[in-house]
Motif scaffolding. Structure first.
Motif, PDB file in Angstrom:
ATOM      1  N   ASP A 240       3.386   5.828  -3.016  1.00  0.00           N
ATOM      2  CA  ASP A 240       4.577   6.501  -3.562  1.00  0.00           C
ATOM      3  C   ASP A 240       4.344   6.887  -5.023  1.00  0.00           C
TER       4      ASP A 240
ATOM      5  N   GLU B 216      -2.816   0.181   9.523  1.00  0.00           N
ATOM      6  CA  GLU B 216      -2.050   0.668  10.680  1.00  0.00           C
ATOM      7  C   GLU B 216      -2.852   0.525  11.966  1.00  0.00           C
TER       8      GLU B 216
ATOM      9  N   ASN C  14      -5.169   5.315   0.609  1.00  0.00           N
ATOM     10  CA  ASN C  14      -5.020   6.102   1.843  1.00  0.00           C
ATOM     11  C   ASN C  14      -5.925   5.560   2.948  1.00  0.00           C
TER      12      ASN C  14
ATOM     13  N   THR D 198       0.830  -1.200   0.000  1.00  0.00           N
ATOM     14  CA  THR D 198       0.000   0.000   0.000  1.00  0.00           C
ATOM     15  C   THR D 198       0.872   1.261   0.000  1.00  0.00           C
ATOM     16  N   LYS D 199       1.949   1.240   0.772  1.00  0.00           N
ATOM     17  CA  LYS D 199       2.878   2.378   0.789  1.00  0.00           C
ATOM     18  C   LYS D 199       3.561   2.551  -0.571  1.00  0.00           C
ATOM     19  N   LYS D 200       3.865   1.436  -1.207  1.00  0.00           N
ATOM     20  CA  LYS D 200       4.476   1.476  -2.534  1.00  0.00           C
ATOM     21  C   LYS D 200       3.509   2.101  -3.542  1.00  0.00           C
TER      22      LYS D 200
ATOM     23  N   LEU E  19      -4.414   2.278   4.139  1.00  0.00           N
ATOM     24  CA  LEU E  19      -3.217   2.505   4.949  1.00  0.00           C
ATOM     25  C   LEU E  19      -3.596   2.781   6.404  1.00  0.00           C
TER      26      LEU E  19
END
Length: 438
Positions: free
Chosen positions: A155, A171, A164, A150-152, A167
């Protein structure tokens, strides 16, 4: 002035010819479009595309193939390789995703991503692939990897709304799990929650593993002692006049249940005639739906079948008589017509299927075996041969060791012809014994 008129007439004729030619071209285009509209009914539709994707996933599982092997076309027996694009891999992943098959979704989305990373030009982008991939990984319990993917994605597209949201959710879940694990470490009586493990497809059945192993040729290996009891012989059909001078070649494929193969038992010319008779009437094979009691198509059975009667062609009649001569069983009560009736045996009034005769009418480059999961036997297609076995004991009781299934064809085509022989008419040809299991 006369000269001007002549030139004008010439230009008019030329313009008229050009106009007629243009109209003829338009007419041809209209005819093409009209013909295309008529032919469109025969084009593949969305259902065909989804069916093809599911078939590829089944082949992948059955023959234990990785996505890269399939994508690059590195299959056994293939001369002209066909490649899958990143978009093809993406579509396969989407079909699996729609079926909530997150195991295959992950495999094919990763393959699509890998091909994009290698520089393949495609109509799809990494963001779309990562969107599906991250969620499929999360559904299989790998929260760390889902968060990383998800972070990739973010980016590449920081404004991606769903990513978003995911994410924040991932978390939150991870923080919650840390709190649970911390409280569990403070109180030994509490057990840690274990994440859901990754696994194979959701429709995986206990017997399927054995079936797939047999399809790959990884079945039970016969002991040398049992193998010594298997022979090849010339078979004359119990002194049948037709086979005394030219006996059939018979080979033992398996001992219990006894499965025999007849070699060179049907000619290429006979095979082509049977194919020509069957092709116009081929239709999707059906299965019995236990809930509705009706015959219906199934995703796992995609073969097409047709039924031929002996009176339709002398070749079919001759083949039927050949089966009768070699087996000693009466074929007059055997199945010939397919009925849309789940209790077909009762309708025929000829009892259960006592035996099966299976012609192999083509060679298969890879796959396509007939397997018997109960005993671990695999019988491989060989053009011009036929295999034969009894489904019932002489007592009439079912021999469950003869339960069998066809493996999907990995490369090539498979043509077979079945003859199911029934109980009625065999009373004196195969009399009962004193034991139920004989």
């Amino acid at each position: 002035q006369m000269t001007d008129l002549i030139h004008t007439e010439k230009d008019l004729v030329t313009s008229l010819k050009d106009y007629i030619k243009a109209e003829e071209d338009k007419l041809e285009q209209i005819k093409f479009i009209s013909n295309l509209t008529i032919q469109r009914q025969y084009f593949p539709n969305d259902e065909d595309q989804v069916g093809a994707a599911k078939a590829l996933l089944r082949l992948q599982d059955t023959y234990n193939l990785d996505t890269d092997t399939i994508s690059k076309g590195n299959l056994p027996g293939v001369k002209d390789k066909s490649f899958l694009t990143a978009e093809d891999c993406f579509e396969l992943g989407k079909v699996a995703y729609t079926e909530a098959d997150y195991y295959h979704t992950e495999l094919w989305m990763e393959q699509a991503l890998r091909q994009l990373d290698e520089g393949e030009v495609s109509t799809i982008d990494k963001v779309s692939v990562l969107d599906y991939l991250s969620y499929a990984v999360y559904q299989q319990g790998d929260l760390d990897k889902a968060l990383l993917l998800t972070k990739k994605l973010l980016d590449l597209d920081p404004e991606h709304q769903r990513a978003n949201g995911n994410l924040k959710y991932f978390e939150y879940i991870m923080a919650k799990e840390k709190d649970v694990n911390k409280s569990a470490s403070d109180d030994p009586s509490d057990q840690k929650t274990t994440p859901k493990k990754k696994g194979v497809a959701v429709d995986y059945l206990p017997e399927r593993q054995k079936y797939e192993m047999l399809c790959r040729g990884e079945g039970i290996k016969m002991t040398p002692r049992r193998q010594k009891k298997l022979f090849c012989r010339y078979h004359d059909g119990n002194r049948n006049p037709k086979f005394i001078l030219a006996p059939a070649k018979q080979e033992d494929e398996w001992d219990k249940p006894r499965i025999v193969r007849f070699h060179d038992i049907i000619s290429d010319a006979e095979i082509e005639i049977v194919k020509d008779l069957a092709k116009p009437r081929l239709s999707r094979a059906t299965v019995h739906d236990p809930e509705t009691g009706k015959l219906t198509t199934a995703q796992y059975r995609v073969s097409k079948s047709a039924w031929l009667s002996g009176y339709e062609n002398p070749v079919v009649s001759r083949i039927n008589m050949r089966i009768q001569d070699l087996t000693g069983l009466d074929v007059s009560t055997a199945e010939e017509l397919q009925k849309d009736e789940p209790d077909a045996f009762k309708e025929l009034g000829t009892g259960n299927r006592i035996a099966t005769w299976l012609f192999y009418m083509s060679d298969v480059s890879a796959g396509g075996a007939t397997v018997f999961p109960e005993v671990g036997a695999s019988v491989w297609p060989k053009k011009g041969t036929a295999v034969f076995w009894y489904n019932l004991f002489a007592s009439g009781e079912g021999d469950y060791s003869t339960r069998h299934a066809a493996c999907p064809v990995l490369v090539g085509n498979k043509w077979v012809s079945n003859k199911w022989l029934h109980e009625r008419g065999q009373e004196f040809r195969r009399p009962c014994t004193l034991s139920e299991l004989e």
